[in-house]
Design a protein around this motif. Structure first.
Motif, PDB file in Angstrom:
ATOM      1  N   GLY A   8      -1.306  -0.144 -69.446  1.00 19.58           N
ATOM      2  CA  GLY A   8      -0.749  -0.282 -70.790  1.00 19.58           C
ATOM      3  C   GLY A   8      -1.483  -1.355 -71.565  1.00 19.58           C
ATOM      4  N   CYS A  85       2.009   5.033 -67.540  1.00 19.79           N
ATOM      5  CA  CYS A  85       1.432   4.401 -68.735  1.00 19.79           C
ATOM      6  C   CYS A  85       2.561   3.829 -69.576  1.00 19.79           C
ATOM      7  N   LEU A  87       4.235   2.213 -72.839  1.00 20.08           N
ATOM      8  CA  LEU A  87       4.098   2.211 -74.291  1.00 20.08           C
ATOM      9  C   LEU A  87       5.055   1.196 -74.905  1.00 20.08           C
ATOM     10  N   SER A  95      -0.091   1.695 -79.054  1.00 17.72           N
ATOM     11  CA  SER A  95       0.075   2.017 -77.639  1.00 17.72           C
ATOM     12  C   SER A  95      -0.439   3.410 -77.316  1.00 17.72           C
ATOM     13  N   GLY A  99      -2.751   5.211 -74.535  1.00 16.02           N
ATOM     14  CA  GLY A  99      -1.975   6.148 -73.743  1.00 16.02           C
ATOM     15  C   GLY A  99      -2.582   7.537 -73.720  1.00 16.02           C
ATOM     16  N   ARG A 103      -4.040   9.590 -70.590  1.00 21.31           N
ATOM     17  CA  ARG A 103      -3.570  10.956 -70.314  1.00 21.31           C
ATOM     18  C   ARG A 103      -4.745  11.904 -70.108  1.00 21.31           C
ATOM     19  N   PHE A 115       5.045   8.502 -68.868  1.00 24.90           N
ATOM     20  CA  PHE A 115       5.043   7.449 -69.880  1.00 24.90           C
ATOM     21  C   PHE A 115       6.378   6.705 -69.868  1.00 24.90           C
TER      22      PHE A 115
END
Length: 604
Positions: A8, A85, A87, A95, A99, A103, A115
């Protein structure tokens, strides 16, 4: 054991989420660059790995380069079962840029992705709701709303990633962006559709920043905050220190009265309570320092302080990012030197690392506190809010900072020809203001005290035992005719110009292992000489011995500047890749410290 990797951007609550998932209390700070190493912890049957925060898969700094390199390695590894991940729900667009890149990377390597939409409590506070089901559909990955701080949705998230790690094939990304431009477009589109409007988030922040970042008021406020920080180290910790000293004194008297006279009684009284006990008195100051810095970190003020300091620091050849390692150096120089990795300019990074040892670290606190208690009266001002001893503390810290800046100017001039041709512009994300989470903060405070004792305690114990043995024999406690006195009188001519006798010389030499050993060494020496009188009152013993004001101030100045820490020298050698730089600083700062101490002893 299979791995779950946690990634992140900085300031997204990732480190706190890692702590909540694993039970580990890693350092949580509200400014970029605090996480510079991979950290791991147990999560069920899996190993959860916390990666350094990064804004993009295109690196802008050494930290991001390391994080991206390790992330690619993890994606290629069969040991990686799942990618989590994180956010920031309050700043969704920023973010999502990273992210979406994660992905797509996971899609390329057939890794499952989940997420975590963190800080959802902040979003709810603004009266906004995020439809995670629709967001999951648009991202092609499962999204779970939670708050690592208030624990909203955390239990459900733990169950979800446990299931996802066991069946990663069910969590493979179903959508992939075409290129970098589409990543930016998608992140902007999704943020507009689901996220908070930027003006809502920034309205309150900008109002506070208008005051704290004001050209005049911001600088004044910064100075007041820093002054109160160092003032509080002495003022707030004094009652705790008095309590510890009283408890140790009572324990020492009880043990001494319970044992028959002889070598065992003398050893426990002089070496343990006189040496180790004298050091333990100052542990509360370490904890108060950690608490205050923790408040500044977690509230989001440190990033503002770095911004305020950028322009003045640039005059000395430094960067605004140098402020964070500098302030961290007041706790310990070792992690502060490592934190300097976040400075993009190699030249400014080197200058910062070379001057961090001049910041008054927590190991100096016992030395300062002891000498201030001996030399400076406890005069109160403003109804006890300020006192002369606390002001003296601030002056010592201020001298260290000023010396570091002057040395930075000198190093800047010496390396004029090595200036970076194109320094990157100073860019710093200002996190939202947040109330610190008390549980990690208090755990960090307690841990700082424990770690300080754990790190310094064994060294001080063995040094105290060593000094006690040399000072006790061969005449069973006659210090002047002991082996230690013979060694001390041999080196005494070095310290005589500073107004110090051989006892201080011995304490200074052994404190190269760790500065705080100075207090334990003197405690042992005065304990042997005191022969049961004033068992835990080292400051009173030194006052009675007649340390002059000039010699005492010189001794404080010596410890402000001297690089009396073998661990810091080793860290400098590792981070700079040069033994000459590390040992050159040790010799250079040592000579400068000696000259300053001599001037004080001669002219005060």
């Amino acid at each position: 054991m299979k791995n779950i990797i946690l990634v992140g951007k900085p300031n997204s609550g990732k480190s706190l989420l890692f702590n909540q998932l694993t039970g580990l209390r890693q350092k949580v700070a509200n400014f970029p660059g605090v996480t510079v190493e991979l950290k791991s912890g147990q999560f069920g049957d899996y190993r959860l790995v916390d990666f350094p925060g990064t804004y993009s898969l295109k690196s802008l700094s050494r930290d991001e380069e390391l994080a991206i390199e390790k992330l690619h390695e993890a994606m290629l590894s069969d040991a990686t079962s799942l990618v989590v991940c994180n956010l920031d729900a309050t700043r969704l667009e920023r973010s999502l840029v990273f992210g979406l890149q994660v992905r797509d990377l996971a899609h390329k390597h057939n890794k499952g992705v989940v997420f975590s939409l963190n800080m959802i409590d902040e979003v709810q506070r603004f009266g906004h709701e995020i439809d995670t089901e629709k967001l999951s559909r648009d991202l092609g990955c499962a999204v779970y709303a939670l708050s690592a701080k208030s624990l909203i949705g955390l239990h459900e998230f733990k169950l979800a990633i446990q299931d996802a790690a066991e069946h990663p094939e069910d969590f493979l990304p179903t959508i992939k962006a075409d290129d970098e431009s589409s990543v930016l477009q998608i992140s902007r589109s999704l943020s507009k559709r689901y996220g908070l409007k930027a003006d809502i988030v920034l309205k309150k922040q900008n109002r506070i920043d208008g005051f704290l970042l004001n050209n005049v008021l911001g600088g004044v406020m910064f100075f007041i905050i820093m002054f109160l920080l160092f003032q509080s180290i002495f003022t707030w910790a004094s009652p705790l220190m008095d309590g510890v000293e009283m408890a140790l004194g009572d324990m020492a008297a009880f043990v001494s009265n319970s044992l028959p006279d002889g070598i065992v009684n003398d050893f426990i009284t002089d070496a343990l309570f006189g040496g180790v006990g004298s050091f333990l008195v100052f542990v509360p100051q370490i904890m108060v320092l950690t608490f205050i810095i923790g408040l500044l970190e977690d509230s989001g003020y440190l990033a503002r302080a770095a911004l305020i300091c950028h322009k003045p620091l640039s005059y000395f050849g430094l960067s605004g990012r140098s402020f964070i390692p500098y302030l961290s150096g007041h706790a310990c120089a070792i992690p502060a030197i490592m934190a300097a990795r976040t400075i993009e300019s190699p030249r400014k990074r080197l200058i910062t690392m070379m001057t961090i040892p001049l910041m008054s670290c927590s190991a100096r606190l016992p030395v300062y506190a002891l000498l201030i208690a001996v030399l400076i009266p406890d005069t109160q001002y403003l109804g006890g809010l300020l006192n002369l001893q606390g002001i003296t503390f601030f002056i010592l810290y201020f001298i260290g900072i000023v010396t570091a800046l002057l040395v930075s100017v000198l190093l800047n001039k010496m390396t004029e020809s090595d200036k970076d041709k194109a320094d990157m512009p100073f860019i710093l994300e200002l996190p939202t203001y947040r109330l610190p989470h008390w549980k990690p903060l208090m755990h960090r405070v307690l841990t700082s005290g424990k770690q300080f004792i754990k790190r310094a305690g064994p060294v001080i114990f063995w040094v105290s035992v060593f000094i006690w043995v040399l000072g006790y024999f061969p005449e069973s406690g006659e210090l002047q005719s002991s082996y230690l006195a013979m060694i001390g009188h041999w080196i005494e001519p070095i310290f005589e110009p500073l107004g110090l006798d051989w006892r201080y010389g011995v304490a200074i030499l052994v404190s190269f292992l760790a500065r705080e050993v100075f207090v334990g060494a003197l405690g042992t020496l005065f304990g042997i000489q005191g022969a049961d009188e004033n068992i835990a009152g080292l400051a009173a013993n030194i006052q009675a011995d007649g340390l002059t004001l000039g010699a005492g101030i010189g001794l404080m100045l010596f410890y402000v500047v001297a690089l009396q820490c073998v661990a810091t020298v080793a860290t400098l050698k590792g981070e700079t890749g040069s033994g000459k730089v590390a040992w050159g600083l040790f010799v250079g700062y040592g000579l400068l410290a000696y000259c300053m101490a001599w001037l004080a002893a001669t002219f005060i």
